[in-house]
Enzyme design. Structure first.
Site, PDB file in Angstrom:
ATOM      1  N   ASP A  69      48.657  35.307  35.761  1.00  0.00           N
ATOM      2  CA  ASP A  69      48.009  36.580  36.022  1.00  0.00           C
ATOM      3  C   ASP A  69      47.959  37.314  34.684  1.00  0.00           C
ATOM      4  O   ASP A  69      48.746  37.004  33.783  1.00  0.00           O
ATOM      5  CB  ASP A  69      48.814  37.364  37.059  1.00  0.00           C
ATOM      6  CG  ASP A  69      48.263  38.744  37.310  1.00  0.00           C
ATOM      7  OD1 ASP A  69      47.033  38.872  37.503  1.00  0.00           O
ATOM      8  OD2 ASP A  69      49.054  39.709  37.301  1.00  0.00           O
ATOM      9  N   ARG A  70      47.070  38.266  34.528  1.00  0.00           N
ATOM     10  CA  ARG A  70      46.958  38.942  33.243  1.00  0.00           C
ATOM     11  C   ARG A  70      47.781  40.221  33.201  1.00  0.00           C
ATOM     12  O   ARG A  70      48.824  40.280  32.562  1.00  0.00           O
ATOM     13  CB  ARG A  70      45.481  39.247  32.938  1.00  0.00           C
ATOM     14  CG  ARG A  70      45.245  39.629  31.478  1.00  0.00           C
ATOM     15  CD  ARG A  70      43.879  40.204  31.250  1.00  0.00           C
ATOM     16  NE  ARG A  70      43.884  41.615  31.646  1.00  0.00           N
ATOM     17  CZ  ARG A  70      42.969  42.493  31.278  1.00  0.00           C
ATOM     18  NH1 ARG A  70      41.936  42.116  30.548  1.00  0.00           N
ATOM     19  NH2 ARG A  70      43.031  43.738  31.667  1.00  0.00           N
ATOM     20  N   ASP A  71      47.319  41.264  33.896  1.00  0.00           N
ATOM     21  CA  ASP A  71      47.969  42.572  33.820  1.00  0.00           C
ATOM     22  C   ASP A  71      49.361  42.516  34.433  1.00  0.00           C
ATOM     23  O   ASP A  71      49.534  42.180  35.598  1.00  0.00           O
ATOM     24  CB  ASP A  71      47.119  43.628  34.532  1.00  0.00           C
ATOM     25  CG  ASP A  71      45.743  43.783  33.908  1.00  0.00           C
ATOM     26  OD1 ASP A  71      45.594  43.481  32.707  1.00  0.00           O
ATOM     27  OD2 ASP A  71      44.810  44.197  34.621  1.00  0.00           O
ATOM     28  N   SER A 114      48.996  49.050  34.286  1.00  0.00           N
ATOM     29  CA  SER A 114      48.873  50.479  34.558  1.00  0.00           C
ATOM     30  C   SER A 114      48.252  50.662  35.929  1.00  0.00           C
ATOM     31  O   SER A 114      47.277  49.985  36.258  1.00  0.00           O
ATOM     32  CB  SER A 114      47.981  51.150  33.504  1.00  0.00           C
ATOM     33  OG  SER A 114      47.666  52.465  33.901  1.00  0.00           O
ATOM     34  N   ASP A 122      46.563  53.026  36.616  1.00  0.00           N
ATOM     35  CA  ASP A 122      45.272  53.638  36.299  1.00  0.00           C
ATOM     36  C   ASP A 122      44.290  52.639  35.689  1.00  0.00           C
ATOM     37  O   ASP A 122      43.247  53.048  35.169  1.00  0.00           O
ATOM     38  CB  ASP A 122      45.471  54.808  35.334  1.00  0.00           C
ATOM     39  CG  ASP A 122      46.252  55.949  35.959  1.00  0.00           C
ATOM     40  OD1 ASP A 122      46.086  56.187  37.172  1.00  0.00           O
ATOM     41  OD2 ASP A 122      47.056  56.578  35.244  1.00  0.00           O
ATOM     42  N   GLN A 133      39.847  41.974  38.326  1.00  0.00           N
ATOM     43  CA  GLN A 133      39.418  43.072  37.463  1.00  0.00           C
ATOM     44  C   GLN A 133      38.460  43.976  38.237  1.00  0.00           C
ATOM     45  O   GLN A 133      37.296  44.156  37.867  1.00  0.00           O
ATOM     46  CB  GLN A 133      38.789  42.530  36.176  1.00  0.00           C
ATOM     47  CG  GLN A 133      39.768  41.820  35.273  1.00  0.00           C
ATOM     48  CD  GLN A 133      40.841  42.751  34.740  1.00  0.00           C
ATOM     49  OE1 GLN A 133      40.574  43.895  34.389  1.00  0.00           O
ATOM     50  NE2 GLN A 133      42.086  42.264  34.702  1.00  0.00           N
ATOM     51  N   SER A 134      38.974  44.537  39.335  1.00  0.00           N
ATOM     52  CA  SER A 134      38.121  45.379  40.186  1.00  0.00           C
ATOM     53  C   SER A 134      37.703  46.669  39.499  1.00  0.00           C
ATOM     54  O   SER A 134      36.808  47.365  39.994  1.00  0.00           O
ATOM     55  CB  SER A 134      38.824  45.701  41.504  1.00  0.00           C
ATOM     56  OG  SER A 134      39.899  46.595  41.299  1.00  0.00           O
ATOM     57  N   HIS A 156      34.825  41.942  41.105  1.00  0.00           N
ATOM     58  CA  HIS A 156      34.310  42.593  42.309  1.00  0.00           C
ATOM     59  C   HIS A 156      35.201  43.722  42.826  1.00  0.00           C
ATOM     60  O   HIS A 156      36.415  43.718  42.639  1.00  0.00           O
ATOM     61  CB  HIS A 156      34.127  41.551  43.418  1.00  0.00           C
ATOM     62  CG  HIS A 156      33.237  40.437  43.011  1.00  0.00           C
ATOM     63  ND1 HIS A 156      33.702  39.162  42.783  1.00  0.00           N
ATOM     64  CD2 HIS A 156      31.908  40.422  42.737  1.00  0.00           C
ATOM     65  CE1 HIS A 156      32.689  38.391  42.409  1.00  0.00           C
ATOM     66  NE2 HIS A 156      31.600  39.135  42.367  1.00  0.00           N
ATOM     67  N   LYS A 194      41.889  37.665  44.331  1.00  0.00           N
ATOM     68  CA  LYS A 194      43.195  37.321  44.885  1.00  0.00           C
ATOM     69  C   LYS A 194      43.567  38.365  45.937  1.00  0.00           C
ATOM     70  O   LYS A 194      43.317  39.543  45.726  1.00  0.00           O
ATOM     71  CB  LYS A 194      44.262  37.297  43.776  1.00  0.00           C
ATOM     72  CG  LYS A 194      44.023  36.243  42.720  1.00  0.00           C
ATOM     73  CD  LYS A 194      45.041  36.298  41.594  1.00  0.00           C
ATOM     74  CE  LYS A 194      44.815  37.508  40.714  1.00  0.00           C
ATOM     75  NZ  LYS A 194      45.722  37.599  39.562  1.00  0.00           N
ATOM     76  N   ASP A 214      52.857  38.726  39.107  1.00  0.00           N
ATOM     77  CA  ASP A 214      53.782  39.835  39.348  1.00  0.00           C
ATOM     78  C   ASP A 214      53.475  40.599  40.630  1.00  0.00           C
ATOM     79  O   ASP A 214      54.108  41.620  40.892  1.00  0.00           O
ATOM     80  CB  ASP A 214      53.774  40.799  38.152  1.00  0.00           C
ATOM     81  CG  ASP A 214      52.463  41.562  38.014  1.00  0.00           C
ATOM     82  OD1 ASP A 214      51.398  40.992  38.345  1.00  0.00           O
ATOM     83  OD2 ASP A 214      52.502  42.716  37.562  1.00  0.00           O
TER      84      ASP A 214
END
Length: 179
Positions: free
Chosen positions: A13-15, A22, A24, A58-59, A97, A107, A132
């Site tokens: 996963d990235r973030d 974040s 935000d 990446q919504s 999306h 996901k 995470d």
């Protein structure tokens, strides 16, 4: 779960795993800040012979918070930092999306993992997903690959929601030492 060295592909996963997260959203290159030593950890995982792919919701794009161009700039920063370590990702798979769009790639749906498997000729049992969040775990469960919870990002909050036997690591560098 088999030893980490037995997996052909490590999906990240990235973030919250590679970069700081974040609530935000990460909306710009300036906000995209790697978790300490995460870039070197990816290079180590690659040196150990694994494919490494990223699967990221990446919504913020679908919500209008940032553009696909800005997201590509964030990924260019990631790729530049990896190149400085002598490494490269084997793919970045993303879902741009909005959650209400009903896509198969967001996901906990399995579209990104299916695409990684198809692109690299892999079976679910050859892939290990590090994430995470609950949606990362649910995605891995639905797809049939093993999962490790990374305790950075939302990992600490997620740990209380998952079964007690789910494998956990402090952070991506800790995993890299084991891979």
């Amino acid at each position: 779960m088999k030893p980490y060295t037995a997996y052909k592909c490590i999906v990240l996963d990235r973030d919250g795993v590679i970069n700081e997260d974040s609530d935000d959203y990460i909306k710009s290159v300036a906000e995209w800040i790697p978790v300490p030593n995460a870039i070197a950890a990816i290079a180590t995982i690659k040196q150990h012979g694994h494919l490494v792919c990223v699967a990221t919701n990446q919504s913020g794009i679908g919500r209008g918070y940032y553009t696909l161009t800005e997201l590509h700039a964030m990924h260019a920063k990631l790729n530049t930092l990896l190149a400085e370590q002598g490494a490269a990702l084997d793919g970045i798979y993303l879902c741009p999306h909005h959650p209400d769009d009903g896509c198969n790639c967001r996901k906990p749906n399995t579209g990104m993992l299916e695409q990684i498997a198809a692109d690299h000729g892999l079976q679910p049992g050859e892939m290990l997903f590090l994430g995470d969040s609950q949606s990362d775990y649910d995605c891995a469960q639905r797809f049939g690959c093993d999962f490790v919870l990374v305790l950075t990002g939302k990992g600490q909050r997620t740990a209380a929601k998952l079964p007690a036997d789910v494998a956990q690591v402090k952070d991506l560098p800790t995993f890299a030492e084991l891979s």
